[in-house]
Design a protein around this motif. Structure first.
Motif, PDB file in Angstrom:
ATOM      1  N   VAL A  57       0.826  -1.211   0.000  1.00 50.00           N
ATOM      2  CA  VAL A  57       0.000   0.000   0.000  1.00 50.00           C
ATOM      3  C   VAL A  57       0.861   1.261   0.000  1.00 50.00           C
ATOM      4  CG1 VAL A  57      -1.962  -1.125   1.105  1.00 50.00           C
ATOM      5  CG2 VAL A  57      -0.210  -0.052   2.524  1.00 50.00           C
ATOM      6  N   SER A  58       2.152   1.089  -0.295  1.00 54.54           N
ATOM      7  CA  SER A  58       3.097   2.207  -0.445  1.00 54.54           C
ATOM      8  C   SER A  58       3.305   3.007   0.833  1.00 54.54           C
ATOM      9  CB  SER A  58       2.639   3.143  -1.580  1.00 54.54           C
ATOM     10  OG  SER A  58       2.607   2.455  -2.809  1.00 54.54           O
ATOM     11  N   LEU A  82      -0.408   8.479  -6.969  1.00 52.63           N
ATOM     12  CA  LEU A  82      -0.517   7.528  -5.871  1.00 52.63           C
ATOM     13  C   LEU A  82      -1.684   7.888  -4.949  1.00 52.63           C
ATOM     14  CD1 LEU A  82       0.849   5.041  -4.636  1.00 52.63           C
ATOM     15  CD2 LEU A  82       2.278   6.593  -3.289  1.00 52.63           C
ATOM     16  N   ARG A  83      -1.892   9.169  -4.758  1.00 49.59           N
ATOM     17  CA  ARG A  83      -3.000   9.623  -3.926  1.00 49.59           C
ATOM     18  C   ARG A  83      -4.338   9.189  -4.520  1.00 49.59           C
ATOM     19  NH1 ARG A  83      -6.290  14.075  -4.157  1.00 49.59           N
ATOM     20  NH2 ARG A  83      -7.221  14.725  -2.180  1.00 49.59           N
ATOM     21  N   ARG A  86      -4.945   5.404  -4.126  1.00 43.34           N
ATOM     22  CA  ARG A  86      -5.236   4.933  -2.769  1.00 43.34           C
ATOM     23  C   ARG A  86      -6.729   4.914  -2.469  1.00 43.34           C
ATOM     24  NH1 ARG A  86      -0.160   7.535  -0.055  1.00 43.34           N
ATOM     25  NH2 ARG A  86       1.100   5.685   0.343  1.00 43.34           N
ATOM     26  N   GLN A  90      -6.870   0.112   0.250  1.00 39.77           N
ATOM     27  CA  GLN A  90      -6.942   0.461   1.657  1.00 39.77           C
ATOM     28  C   GLN A  90      -6.314  -0.632   2.525  1.00 39.77           C
ATOM     29  OE1 GLN A  90      -8.259   3.416   3.037  1.00 39.77           O
ATOM     30  NE2 GLN A  90      -8.229   4.080   0.891  1.00 39.77           N
TER      31      GLN A  90
END
Length: 318
Positions: A57-58, A82-83, A86, A90
């Motif tokens: 999940v980075s 990436l934001r 997401r 989760q």
């Protein structure tokens, strides 16, 4: 999600003046998760499960390897890209208390991801929080309570509600039921199974409880020393052939006294779960495997396919 040759190393030292060493947390892991599939990842403490979850999940930057989510490479994605990704990716953490802000009501914690991506009317957001609490089996009026007013099982339901707020495609459950008693654990697993059908989600379910993984997972990947050593259908765990997987199965508590005595008489591995310090050649289980051969000491076994979807990394059983 498709993961290829993922590695995560840490540089550590025992004290300030000591020589630095490399700790291998995740070593050359490859796996894939399809839509509406649940992949269980099992292994003892220290084998790299949680580090793998944070990389997926980075939350941790990988040392090398690729992580593709819906065709997008996460390891090279920009901050804004990436934001946006997401929203569909989760995570539910192991400790439900530490995962929530004690100074905010649970309603505010659930609304936070919605504010981050879909700011709107405050009344609509509150109604959404009430709906999510209802979905996970809590009363809507609980939105005004603080985390210390809930039990561990209730708090984990709140964390699941927050993870569902943006309707993700994949949820990583990192030991999400490990801190719960057996009855609540069963209730949370049943909840996750129901939500998977309602929201059409995929799970990566990380645990050390083989009873739980049998119930919730479609496939199981067994980790040892940062590596995947066996992958097989959850319903066929009894047919596992890797010595480490068989040891995990034998270590589970059984109500049958004959099985308990058999486990006590059997050879049980003893030693560290991972590879620490300098690189070690050969199999990660070599210092505690009852079936050790000379090849295990010098050559690392590769993951080989046996049958249709069963994979194992063992010189003797591959």
């Amino acid at each position: 999600m498709k993961v290829s040759n993922l590695k995560k190393y840490y540089t550590v030292r025992d004290c300030f003046f000591a020589k630095r060493k490399i700790l291998t947390a995740v070593d050359n892991v490859s796996l894939a998760v399809g839509r509406r599939e649940t992949l269980g990842i099992v292994g003892e403490s220290g084998c790299g499960k949680s580090t793998l979850a944070r990389c997926l999940v980075s939350l941790e930057k990988t040392t090398s390897g690729q992580i593709q989510f819906d065709g997008v490479e996460l390891t090279t994605a920009g901050r804004e890209e990436l934001r946006q990704l997401r929203r569909n990716l989760q995570i539910v953490f192991q400790d439900p208390y530490a995962a929530l802000n004690p100074l905010r009501t649970v309603g505010e914690s659930i609304i936070e991801p919605l504010l981050n991506y879909h700011p709107g009317d405050s009344r609509e957001l509150e109604e959404k929080a009430e709906q999510l609490l209802t979905v996970v089996g809590l009363k809507p009026e609980y939105k005004n309570r603080y985390p210390h007013q809930f039990s561990g099982g209730q708090l984990q339901r709140v964390n699941i509600a927050r993870a569902l707020a943006l309707k993700p495609a994949l949820v990583v459950c990192d030991e999400a039921v490990s801190n719960l008693d057996s009855i609540v654990k069963t209730q949370i697993v049943d909840l996750l199974l129901r939500l998977q059908d309602e929201f059409n989600m995929s799970y990566i379910f990380i645990t050390h409880d083989l009873h739980v993984v049998r119930r919730i997972a479609d496939r199981v990947a067994v980790m040892l020393g940062g590596k995947i050593v066996e992958v097989l259908p959850a319903g066929e765990l009894a047919a596992a052939i890797h010595p480490y997987t068989r040891y995990l199965l034998s270590a589970t508590l059984s109500g049958d006294p004959c099985k308990r005595r058999q486990r006590q008489k059997g050879t049980q591995p003893a030693g560290p779960a991972g590879r620490y310090g300098t690189a070690m050649s050969g199999c990660a289980l070599q210092h505690r495997c009852p079936e050790l051969c000379e090849q295990c000491r010098v050559e690392e076994p590769l993951l080989k396919t046996i049958g249709s979807i069963h994979q194992v990394a063992c010189h003797l059983n591959g």
